[in-house]
Motif scaffolding. Structure first.
Motif, PDB file in Angstrom:
ATOM      1  N   PRO A 183       5.428   3.248  12.121  1.00 21.09           N
ATOM      2  CA  PRO A 183       6.371   3.461  11.009  1.00 21.09           C
ATOM      3  C   PRO A 183       5.931   2.681   9.775  1.00 21.09           C
ATOM      4  CG  PRO A 183       7.523   2.884  13.041  1.00 21.09           C
ATOM      5  CD  PRO A 183       6.078   2.625  13.286  1.00 21.09           C
ATOM      6  N   SER A 184       6.380   3.110   8.604  1.00 17.18           N
ATOM      7  CA  SER A 184       5.916   2.515   7.344  1.00 17.18           C
ATOM      8  C   SER A 184       6.170   1.019   7.267  1.00 17.18           C
ATOM      9  CB  SER A 184       6.577   3.228   6.162  1.00 17.18           C
ATOM     10  OG  SER A 184       7.989   3.141   6.258  1.00 17.18           O
ATOM     11  N   GLU A 185       7.344   0.562   7.765  1.00 10.73           N
ATOM     12  CA  GLU A 185       7.663  -0.869   7.658  1.00 10.73           C
ATOM     13  C   GLU A 185       6.893  -1.737   8.652  1.00 10.73           C
ATOM     14  OE1 GLU A 185      11.471   0.915   9.617  1.00 10.73           O
ATOM     15  OE2 GLU A 185       9.682   1.633   8.558  1.00 10.73           O
ATOM     16  N   ALA A 186       6.098  -1.102   9.540  1.00  9.49           N
ATOM     17  CA  ALA A 186       5.310  -1.869  10.508  1.00  9.49           C
ATOM     18  C   ALA A 186       3.824  -1.841  10.182  1.00  9.49           C
ATOM     19  CB  ALA A 186       5.537  -1.318  11.919  1.00  9.49           C
ATOM     20  N   ARG A 187       3.451  -1.196   9.107  1.00 16.24           N
ATOM     21  CA  ARG A 187       2.038  -1.111   8.740  1.00 16.24           C
ATOM     22  C   ARG A 187       1.575  -2.413   8.102  1.00 16.24           C
ATOM     23  NH1 ARG A 187       2.792   5.085   6.463  1.00 16.24           N
ATOM     24  NH2 ARG A 187       3.630   5.848   8.464  1.00 16.24           N
ATOM     25  N   TRP A 188       0.340  -2.765   8.409  1.00 17.71           N
ATOM     26  CA  TRP A 188      -0.165  -4.082   8.000  1.00 17.71           C
ATOM     27  C   TRP A 188      -0.137  -4.273   6.488  1.00 17.71           C
ATOM     28  CZ3 TRP A 188      -0.564  -7.892  11.301  1.00 17.71           C
ATOM     29  CH2 TRP A 188      -1.146  -9.084  10.863  1.00 17.71           C
ATOM     30  N   ALA A 189      -0.459  -3.232   5.741  1.00 21.49           N
ATOM     31  CA  ALA A 189      -0.452  -3.344   4.281  1.00 21.49           C
ATOM     32  C   ALA A 189       0.934  -3.733   3.775  1.00 21.49           C
ATOM     33  CB  ALA A 189      -0.886  -2.019   3.657  1.00 21.49           C
ATOM     34  N   PHE A 190       1.972  -3.199   4.407  1.00 22.89           N
ATOM     35  CA  PHE A 190       3.345  -3.531   4.026  1.00 22.89           C
ATOM     36  C   PHE A 190       3.649  -4.992   4.341  1.00 22.89           C
ATOM     37  CE2 PHE A 190       7.872  -3.930   5.035  1.00 22.89           C
ATOM     38  CZ  PHE A 190       8.446  -3.406   3.884  1.00 22.89           C
ATOM     39  N   LEU A 191       3.294  -5.443   5.548  1.00 20.84           N
ATOM     40  CA  LEU A 191       3.539  -6.834   5.937  1.00 20.84           C
ATOM     41  C   LEU A 191       2.825  -7.794   4.997  1.00 20.84           C
ATOM     42  CD1 LEU A 191       3.179  -6.719   9.838  1.00 20.84           C
ATOM     43  CD2 LEU A 191       5.282  -6.855   8.516  1.00 20.84           C
TER      44      LEU A 191
END
Length: 559
Positions: free
Chosen positions: A106-114
């Motif tokens: 999911p989008s909120e678990a992607r490394w770029a987001f973190l």
């Protein structure tokens, strides 16, 4: 790039990650640190794999000759907002990822987001999601927990597996953010190694380091890779059901996958079954499988293999395990009449023969098992153990015994051996395509105690050549090709010979001593020479003793 350079790359990677992470999280003990680091490594891997598929998919969607091509002219041209939105929407179609067995992130678990948000939440808060899924995030720990929760929601097989406790950690949130940035800088790409191989290696290395840091008893948490590889090489689990009733972090399954791929087999022809009582280790095993894309069935929950069997009807083609050595008080809630105890009731004070019989019970009619046990299992006669071993031998279930060198295991000096049992020694074809000869009434003994090398001051290990030596000996014996007994190393013994040795299975009793090199000196002359040397040394020792006494007397000491 050669294997030496690849290994150096992996060694440098291990050192960088372990050393840097230790500096960032000095306040955590190993049991906490394990989940902090491995949880983030898990997130990084699934995100990297997802991004790789996303790049492939983008190339397909923009390639006019590809079936997935998204024609810009249908959406107002290449530069139009409508085309960019449609392309972005297509890249979020879950089925595109699942069709290549890529883990959906999911989008909120992607490394770029973190990585982009971890500094922001230290000084403020952010909102993510929409409607009922909208959440306010106020810490790095919460950011990670929500990422893990999102993955678990979208991947039901991971329900209860991921350790969503980063919010509860009593550590500086800035340090946690730095750890995210650190893992982002580690090079999980390489000219000749793919990200899966690299991250899998790092994961395995970390498990070994945590075993050292936590002081686990040998084999209770982490089995040395070389021992796992040896059992896998000897059993050759190419197809069928593979089961480990004491799976720990899943090392046998990982090596089985590596073996199958190395020999150009098909991983989807193998079904993985496991069980583990320790909840945290059960979680790590599931994460280890997901990282590597291996489908698995670890039961509904972590549970004792003895009183809460998660796979009661399983009959596996290959059963492999390294259970805790000499486990006591294992039989709470287990009946003496349990159907697994076909060859005798195991004693309460030692689970060795309980593990062995449990595994044998779950072995298919043509199946085989490999079990690592303490050396005492080969010779003990106390509390019914001798009677169970005799019954196993008389029923012709024991196929091969391998004695191992000492110092193989982290934090234990208990010497170990490997039992190989099979329910069918008749001539047949193996899963690997070997034509096995009739081995009924025979047992192969291999004494591998002199193999291996000291990898450091306390731990011993096998080279690949060592593993191949043992494996080839076993396979040659099974197939009846190029096998010969070798004094001091291997011996094919008849059951009648085992009976003469009171059904003791210690390889040293059967293989004998290796022959000494002939130096050309006749025995009688050598004995006379050595006896003369010994006599001279005794005389020299006596004279030296007199001088010492005289010197002490001169100093006023009585002797």
């Amino acid at each position: 790039m050669d294997q030496t350079q690849e290994q150096q790359f992996l060694n440098d990677l291990e050192k960088k990650l372990w050393t840097s992470a230790n500096k960032l999280l000095p306040s955590l003990d190993a049991s906490q640190y394990k989940h902090v680091l491995l949880g983030l490594i898990f997130l990084k891997y699934v995100s990297d794999a997802f991004d790789l598929r996303r790049v492939e998919l983008t190339a397909q969607l923009t390639n006019p000759s590809d079936d997935y091509f998204l024609d810009p002219e249908d959406f107002g041209g290449l530069e139009s907002e409508e085309y960019r939105e449609e392309l972005a929407e297509e890249l979020e179609v879950r089925d595109y990822y699942l069709e290549t067995n890529t883990f959906w992130v999911p989008s909120e678990a992607r490394w770029a987001f973190l990585q982009s948000k971890n500094k922001v939440v230290i000084t403020g808060e952010i909102e993510i999601g929409e409607g009922t899924r909208k959440k306010k995030i106020r810490s790095v720990g919460q950011l990670i927990d929500i990422a893990l929760e999102a993955i678990e929601t979208d991947n039901p097989k991971l329900k209860g597996v991921l350790n969503k406790r980063y919010t509860q950690l009593q550590i500086d949130q800035a340090k946690l953010g730095e750890l995210i940035d650190l893992i982002a800088t580690v090079p999980f790409t390489h000219d000749s190694l793919n990200s899966k191989d690299i991250l899998g290696h790092v994961y395995e290395y970390m498990l070994g380091q945590f075993a050292l840091a936590e002081g686990k008893k040998g084999g209770q948490f982490y089995t040395p890779k070389s021992i796992v590889s040896l059992i896998v090489q000897m059993l050759e689990p190419f197809k069928g059901r593979v089961y480990d009733p004491a799976m720990g972090s899943g090392g046998f399954f990982v090596q089985s996958e590596n073996f199958i791929r190395a020999h150009e087999g098909k991983i989807d022809e193998v079904s993985i079954y496991g069980q583990e009582a320790n909840h945290t280790t059960w979680q790590l095993a599931a994460m280890n499988m997901v990282i590597r894309g291996i489908d698995f069935n670890f039961g509904k929950q972590p549970a004792s293999t003895y009183n809460n069997n998660q796979h009661p009807d399983l009959r596996a083609d290959f059963v492999m395990a390294n259970p805790p050595f000499n486990m006591k008080e294992w039989d709470t809630g287990v009946s003496d009449d349990d159907p697994r105890w076909q060859y005798g009731t195991p004693p309460t004070g030692n689970a060795n023969f309980a593990w062995l019989q449990h595994m044998l019970y779950h072995t298919a009619p043509n199946g085989s098992l490999g079990l690592l046990l303490a050396n005492g299992s080969m010779s003990s006669t106390t509390n019914n153990e001798g009677a169970i071993r005799r019954s196993l031998i008389e029923n012709d279930l024991v196929e091969c015994m391998v004695a191992l060198p000492g110092q193989l295991f982290t934090n234990t000096q208990i010497p170990a051996c490997i039992w190989f049992l099979t329910k069918n020694k008749q001539a047949r074809s193996s899963a690997a395509g070997r034509e096995l000869v009739d081995r009924r009434g025979k047992v192969l003994f291999i004494d591998a105690r002199n193999l291996g090398y000291m990898k450091d001051r306390v731990l011993r290990d096998f080279t690949q050549d060592d593993l191949n030596t043992v494996t080839d000996t076993f396979h040659n014996w099974q197939t009846g090709t190029d096998y010969e007994d070798e004094a001091g190393f291997c011996k094919s013994a008849e059951l009648a010979e085992l009976e003469k040795h009171d059904f003791v299975l210690t390889p040293g009793r059967y293989v004998g001593a290796a022959p000494e090199e002939d130096d050309g000196e006749p025995f009688a002359e050598k004995m006379a020479r050595l006896t003369g040397q010994l006599k001279g040394q005794f005389e020299e020792s006596a004279e030296l003793e007199k001088e010492i006494k005289a010197n002490l007397a001169g100093l006023g000491y009585e002797c």
